[in-house]
Each structure stands twice: as structure tokens, then as C-alpha cells.
Design an enzyme around this catalytic site. Sequence first.
Site, short mmCIF file in Angstrom:
data_model
loop_
_atom_site.label_atom_id
_atom_site.label_comp_id
_atom_site.label_asym_id
_atom_site.label_seq_id
_atom_site.Cartn_x
_atom_site.Cartn_y
_atom_site.Cartn_z
N SER A 135 -86.11 47.74 -29.12
CA SER A 135 -86.41 46.64 -28.21
C SER A 135 -85.99 45.36 -28.92
O SER A 135 -86.51 45.05 -30.00
CB SER A 135 -87.91 46.64 -27.91
OG SER A 135 -88.26 45.50 -27.17
N LYS A 161 -82.77 48.13 -25.62
CA LYS A 161 -83.52 47.40 -24.59
C LYS A 161 -83.48 45.92 -24.93
O LYS A 161 -83.74 45.54 -26.07
CB LYS A 161 -84.94 47.93 -24.55
CG LYS A 161 -85.99 47.04 -23.94
CD LYS A 161 -87.30 47.81 -23.78
CE LYS A 161 -88.50 46.94 -24.09
NZ LYS A 161 -89.77 47.69 -24.02
N LYS A 163 -84.93 42.16 -24.12
CA LYS A 163 -85.95 41.37 -23.47
C LYS A 163 -85.25 40.27 -22.66
O LYS A 163 -84.27 39.67 -23.16
CB LYS A 163 -86.87 40.73 -24.52
CG LYS A 163 -87.73 41.74 -25.25
CD LYS A 163 -88.82 42.28 -24.33
CE LYS A 163 -89.86 43.06 -25.09
NZ LYS A 163 -90.93 43.58 -24.23
N ASP A 188 -86.25 44.40 -20.22
CA ASP A 188 -87.70 44.32 -20.04
C ASP A 188 -88.06 42.85 -19.82
O ASP A 188 -87.81 42.01 -20.68
CB ASP A 188 -88.41 44.86 -21.29
CG ASP A 188 -89.92 44.90 -21.15
OD1 ASP A 188 -90.45 44.50 -20.09
OD2 ASP A 188 -90.60 45.34 -22.11
N GLU A 213 -87.52 47.05 -16.72
CA GLU A 213 -88.94 47.29 -17.01
C GLU A 213 -89.79 46.08 -16.60
O GLU A 213 -89.48 44.95 -16.95
CB GLU A 213 -89.05 47.54 -18.53
CG GLU A 213 -90.44 47.91 -19.03
CD GLU A 213 -90.44 48.17 -20.54
OE1 GLU A 213 -89.35 48.40 -21.12
OE2 GLU A 213 -91.52 48.13 -21.14
N ASP A 238 -94.59 49.24 -17.08
CA ASP A 238 -95.27 49.22 -18.38
C ASP A 238 -96.69 48.67 -18.12
O ASP A 238 -97.63 49.43 -17.89
CB ASP A 238 -94.44 48.34 -19.35
CG ASP A 238 -95.11 48.07 -20.69
OD1 ASP A 238 -96.29 48.39 -20.85
OD2 ASP A 238 -94.45 47.51 -21.60
N LYS A 262 -97.80 53.68 -23.20
CA LYS A 262 -98.25 53.13 -24.47
C LYS A 262 -99.65 53.65 -24.71
O LYS A 262 -100.52 53.50 -23.84
CB LYS A 262 -98.26 51.60 -24.43
CG LYS A 262 -96.87 50.98 -24.46
CD LYS A 262 -96.93 49.48 -24.51
CE LYS A 262 -95.52 48.91 -24.51
NZ LYS A 262 -95.52 47.46 -24.26
N GLY A 290 -93.69 50.46 -27.42
CA GLY A 290 -94.20 50.01 -28.72
C GLY A 290 -94.93 48.69 -28.60
O GLY A 290 -94.74 47.95 -27.61
O1 OSB Z 1 -93.31 45.12 -23.26
O2 OSB Z 1 -92.65 46.73 -24.45
C1 OSB Z 1 -93.18 45.62 -24.36
C2 OSB Z 1 -93.82 44.20 -27.86
C3 OSB Z 1 -95.01 43.55 -27.64
C4 OSB Z 1 -95.57 43.57 -26.39
C5 OSB Z 1 -94.93 44.20 -25.33
C6 OSB Z 1 -93.74 44.88 -25.55
C7 OSB Z 1 -93.16 44.85 -26.83
C8 OSB Z 1 -91.88 45.45 -27.16
C9 OSB Z 1 -91.63 45.78 -28.60
O3 OSB Z 1 -90.98 45.61 -26.38
C10 OSB Z 1 -91.62 47.24 -28.85
C11 OSB Z 1 -91.63 47.54 -30.33
O4 OSB Z 1 -90.56 47.49 -30.93
O5 OSB Z 1 -92.72 47.81 -30.88
MG MG Z 2 -92.56 46.46 -21.80
#
Ligand code: OSB
Ligand code: MG
Length: 375
Positions: A135, A161, A163, A188, A213, A238, A262, A290
Site C-alpha cells: 500500500s 495499491k 492511496k 484506496d 477500495e 474495508d 482486517k 494492514g
Molecule cells: O485503509 O488499508 C487502509 C493504513 C492505515 C489505515 C488504513 C489503511 C492503511 C493502509 C496501510 O493501507 C496498509 C499497511 O501497509 O499496513
Molecule cells: Mg483501506
Amino acid sequence: MKIERVTLREIRMRLKAPFETSFGVTQERRILLVEMIADGVSGWGEITALESPSYNPETTDTAWHVVSDFIAPVIVGRDLPSSADLPNLLTGIRGHSMAKAGVENALWDIEAQQKGIPLWRLLGGTRDEITCGVSLGIRPTAASLVEKVQQEISCGYQRIKLKIKPGKDVEFVAAVRERYPKIMLSVDANSAYSLGDADHLRKLDKFELIMIEQPLGWDDIYSHARLQSQIRTALCLDECINNRQDADAAVAIGACKIINIKLGRVGGHTGARRVHDVCVERAVPVWCGGMLESGIGRAHNIAMSTLPGFTLPGDVSASSRYWTEDIIEPEVEVSPRGTIASPGASGLGYTVKRNLVEQFCVQSRNWTHGVQVAV
Ligand code: OSB
Ligand code: MG
């Protein structure tokens, strides 16, 4: 399993680089670790709440409060046939899934050690390796994002992925897609858009993303169904999915075609298994999300990702992407093929570096047979 002792610790860990999402920037993590001792065996869980209620309503501090004042006093001294029975003790506590998950997962680690098998096998996992994605946080420019993608692809990661948020979306995705026409790519939004943005989000259809996402409200399943009917790309939920009923409803009304599980958000391994089973039954692929975890949360994510329904690469990546030094050994490593081997040792399968935990610890509390002891 007789729960003899619960220890709650807050540790501080600084990410190697700031991580930007549509809701803000994180660099200094305040992570709560739960250590439990049952029948003389120690097990570990991680509470994945963030520092602020910007992803979901929990925070590091609400979790500290709920574990201290409600969960630990109820569970210490209890004798349970299995970890799966722990949620039944906590039904009087509404919400606070991440706080509950950290506690329940520590007991799963213990149960697997007692049975002398890896946690992933106890959970019903079937994979001896899992596939990994990364991510990537929001970057100032599309060019710097492409550079970052190149670095991760060269490490072997199987899915990238990105953001996104309004103003940093189509142009950024276009730049990555132009450079990498074939990679498995997703985005995402962490709830940064509204249904009125449907025409804008439809512009992403041409990039053949594997999913978008959580584009809409964190607690709004219905609007995602309306959006999904207007765009071609699969939506993945999510934030919206907290339990099996949410998964059932979301799939039934067509709010998503993929679900991100998660462990914290769904309350631990028992809740995760339930969401997973609903998705398998409905032929909805799932993957492991994550929360910028330390090695302990990461190890639990690896175990969960071995369940049969986890058919897409998760946001489970190497310790060294996040931390200068992780609190487990060995650290989580990713092969050049973008996979993590399921550990062979019993329980979590990684050893907690107690010295490092103590070094990073800023506060701790301890419960033994219902009596709180200063540490
Ligand atoms: O939306 O998946 C998410 C991190 C913090 C809060 C929400 C998210 C995330 C990530 C990071 O996308 C995922 C990771 O590398 O741990
Ligand atoms: Mg997410």
C-alpha cells in the site's frame, strides 16, 4: 486455558517514512500490545487502532481505556475451553473491536503453542506461503509515485495499491498505469468521495484496476451499492465491514465484489473467520488489509492470510518497509517472488524481542487473577 495474567503495554515506533492517506499523515505509531499468560504460556496480540479516530472510531487511548476498565477485569482468572470462546465473555461490551481483537489474538497464540502447531494451522489455514502486495501513501507528484512503484515492483510485490484522494487520483493512476500496463493495480480512497463523484470515479474504469477500495462513507454500505451500479471497476469494502452481517448485507445488495478483512476491525481471528466464511460461500474474494502494524500484528495477519478464501495479495509486506528494527525475530521477509512463507514454529511462529519491547514501552499495566499489580 486458564487466563492467569494480562499485560497491556503502549510502545512507540517511528515509521521509516511518513504514510499519507486521504485522512492524514502518520509517522509516529502509538501501538498497544497485549501479552497474556494462560497455563504458564505467554501469547501476544496487537491492538491496531490508530492514534486518532480517523480510520474508525477507535484510538490508541480508547483501546487503553476499554482494555483496562472493561476487558482485562472480565477475563483475568477465567478458564476457557478455546480461544473461540473469548468473544462470548465480551458481548456486554459494544464496539471496540480492535481492543477486543488484540486480546483474543493473544489467546490464539497461546492455544497454538499449547497444541504444538503453528497458529495458521490452528486457524484452518491451507497455504504454506502467502502472496503480498504493498500500500503506497499519497505522494506530492505523480513522478515520485512512479519511482516508488518501480522500487516495490523490483522487490517482487505482486500487487500495488495506491492511496488516492480528490486532486490526487486520476492523473497519478494514469502515470503508474502508463509505465506499468500489466501489473495488478488498485486504489484506496479511505472514504474521501461522495456519490456525487460517480462521474469522476468512472474515469478510473479505463485503467483496469483490480478494485477501488472504500471510496465512500466509512459507515455507508448502501451508497457503495449505488456507486457499484454506475461503474465497471469492482468496489472493495474495508471500513464498512465490521462483522459477518455487514459482509452478508454488502454482498447481497451489490455494494462490493471484494472484501478487505482486517483482524482488528472485525474483532479478532474468530470474527475474521466468520467474515471469510460468508465471502467463500458467496464466491467473494478476500484479502488481508494492514494497519501499519509492528511484527506482532503482522505475524497475526500472515496466519490469517493462509485461510483458503484469501485469494488476492494482501497489504502484508516486509518488516523493513516500515521499521528500522522490528520487535520480532526473524523479521518478516518477502521473497523475490513477492511471497511470505508461513512460519514452521508453533504459535505465532516469531519470537518477540522483549528487550526491544521494553525499550519502546512508554506505559504498562498488569492484571493477575483480577487484581491489578503495578509493574
Ligand atoms: O485503509 O488499508 C487502509 C493504513 C492505515 C489505515 C488504513 C489503511 C492503511 C493502509 C496501510 O493501507 C496498509 C499497511 O501497509 O499496513
Ligand atoms: Mg483501506
